[in-house]
Design a protein around this motif. Structure first.
Motif, short mmCIF file in Angstrom:
data_model
loop_
_atom_site.label_atom_id
_atom_site.label_comp_id
_atom_site.label_asym_id
_atom_site.label_seq_id
_atom_site.Cartn_x
_atom_site.Cartn_y
_atom_site.Cartn_z
N ASP A 122 0.83 -1.21 0.00
CA ASP A 122 0.00 0.00 0.00
C ASP A 122 0.86 1.26 0.00
O ASP A 122 0.54 2.21 -0.68
CB ASP A 122 -0.94 -0.03 1.20
CG ASP A 122 -1.98 -1.13 1.04
OD1 ASP A 122 -2.80 -1.02 0.12
OD2 ASP A 122 -1.94 -2.12 1.79
N GLU A 262 -8.60 8.24 2.19
CA GLU A 262 -8.70 9.39 1.27
C GLU A 262 -7.32 9.99 1.02
O GLU A 262 -6.98 10.35 -0.11
CB GLU A 262 -9.63 10.46 1.85
CG GLU A 262 -11.10 10.15 1.59
CD GLU A 262 -12.05 11.09 2.34
OE1 GLU A 262 -13.26 10.83 2.28
OE2 GLU A 262 -11.58 12.06 2.99
N LYS A 265 -5.33 7.79 -1.29
CA LYS A 265 -5.81 7.95 -2.66
C LYS A 265 -5.30 9.26 -3.26
O LYS A 265 -4.83 9.30 -4.41
CB LYS A 265 -7.34 7.92 -2.63
CG LYS A 265 -7.94 7.70 -3.98
CD LYS A 265 -9.44 7.39 -3.86
CE LYS A 265 -10.05 7.41 -5.25
NZ LYS A 265 -11.47 7.75 -5.23
N LYS A 270 -0.35 3.74 -6.09
CA LYS A 270 -1.20 2.59 -6.47
C LYS A 270 -0.52 1.28 -6.05
O LYS A 270 0.70 1.19 -6.09
CB LYS A 270 -1.39 2.57 -7.99
CG LYS A 270 -2.03 3.84 -8.52
CD LYS A 270 -2.96 3.56 -9.69
CE LYS A 270 -3.85 4.72 -10.08
NZ LYS A 270 -3.58 6.03 -9.55
#
Ligand code: ZN
Ligand code: ZN
Length: 271
Positions: A122, A262, A265, A270
């Motif tokens: 991640d 959030e 993102k 990615k």
């Protein structure tokens, strides 16, 4: 009082100077009511004598495919804490090539240990541990080093700059972090090294960093950097600092699962 529901920097026994399994950490997170836990074992030359061998990092690169997304009600992310190893923001493993899989099958396209280890994660936290390479560096060079580390692929967070003790321009780094939608960290473990006193150097640096972030609107990540499960989700000293500087809750990316996902993102990282 700040009610922080994520722990974005934690270690399991694979860090070798940490003592809990991933299950024990998730259990602890669940017990203290966290919504999200990120396991970020060291990715560094400090654990293994044979530190160039990708076989030694299976615990990192297989975790994204092995762990459940949600465990005991806790959203679980996998990451690592990579050492910054050069003044150009180079990270551990970027100069180590990997040409075959752990069972000896050659790769069509050779890769680096960094890319191989982090590609499905991640995110990465970039931190300074061994700092001998900075010994002759100027303030500008070290500021630049942190900014370049933050620009590296997969890096979301600069880890514990308060504790590194390096004389850098926090404002320039915070402005760069803000422009990249990335995060600066203050972690509870920083105050474990005889640093509980309110006027310790580490506390002063962390306070200054928080003030600057509040001033310019840079998001931060608050974490424990727990090396044992009993410390997961306990941010007492860090919360005192947040209160002292009246840190705006809206700038704490790790406040809850929603705000942190959030922020992840928004960074464009990615997995
Ligand atoms: Zn550690
Ligand atoms: Zn750590």
């Amino acid at each position: 009082m700040y009610d922080i529901k994520c722990d974005t920097h934690t270690h399991t026994l694979y860090s070798r100077h940490a003592y809990s399994t991933i299950k024990e950490n998730v259990e602890a997170a669940s017990e203290v009511g966290l919504e999200l836990l990120v396991s970020t074992d060291h990715f560094s030359g400090m654990q293994w004598t044979d530190y160039k061998n990708s076989k030694n990092y299976q615990y990192l690169f297989t975790s994204p495919m092995t762990w459940p997304d949600v465990w005991m009600g806790v959203r679980l992310l996998s990451g690592c804490e990579a050492d910054i190893v050069g003044l150009n923001g180079e990270l551990f493993g970027q100069d180590i090539s990997v040409t075959e899989s752990i069972v000896g099958d050659p790769f069509k396209v050779p890769t680096t240990l960094y890319e191989h280890t982090t590609k499905n994660m991640d995110y990465v936290i970039a931190s300074i541990h061994g700092k001998s390479f900075t010994k002759d560096a100027t303030r500008n060079q070290m500021t630049d080093m942190y900014i370049k580390a933050l620009q590296q692929e997969k890096v979301l967070i600069l880890g514990h700059m308060g504790r590194s003790g390096l004389d850098v321009d926090f404002k320039a780094i915070a402005e760069a972090a803000k422009s990249m939608n990335k995060l600066l960290e203050v972690n509870e473990h920083s105050f474990d090294f005889g640093e509980k006193k309110t006027d310790s150097i580490t506390k002063r640096r962390c306070r200054e960093l928080l003030e600057i972030c509040a001033d310019i609107g840079c998001h931060v990540s608050i974490a424990t950097d727990a090396h044992i499960s009993t410390l997961i989700g306990h941010f007492d000293e860090t919360k005192k600092l947040l209160e002292e500087v009246h840190f705006p809750e809206g700038l704490i990316a790790s406040l809850n699962k929603k705000t942190f996902l959030e922020a992840l993102k928004a960074s464009g990282i990615k997995n």
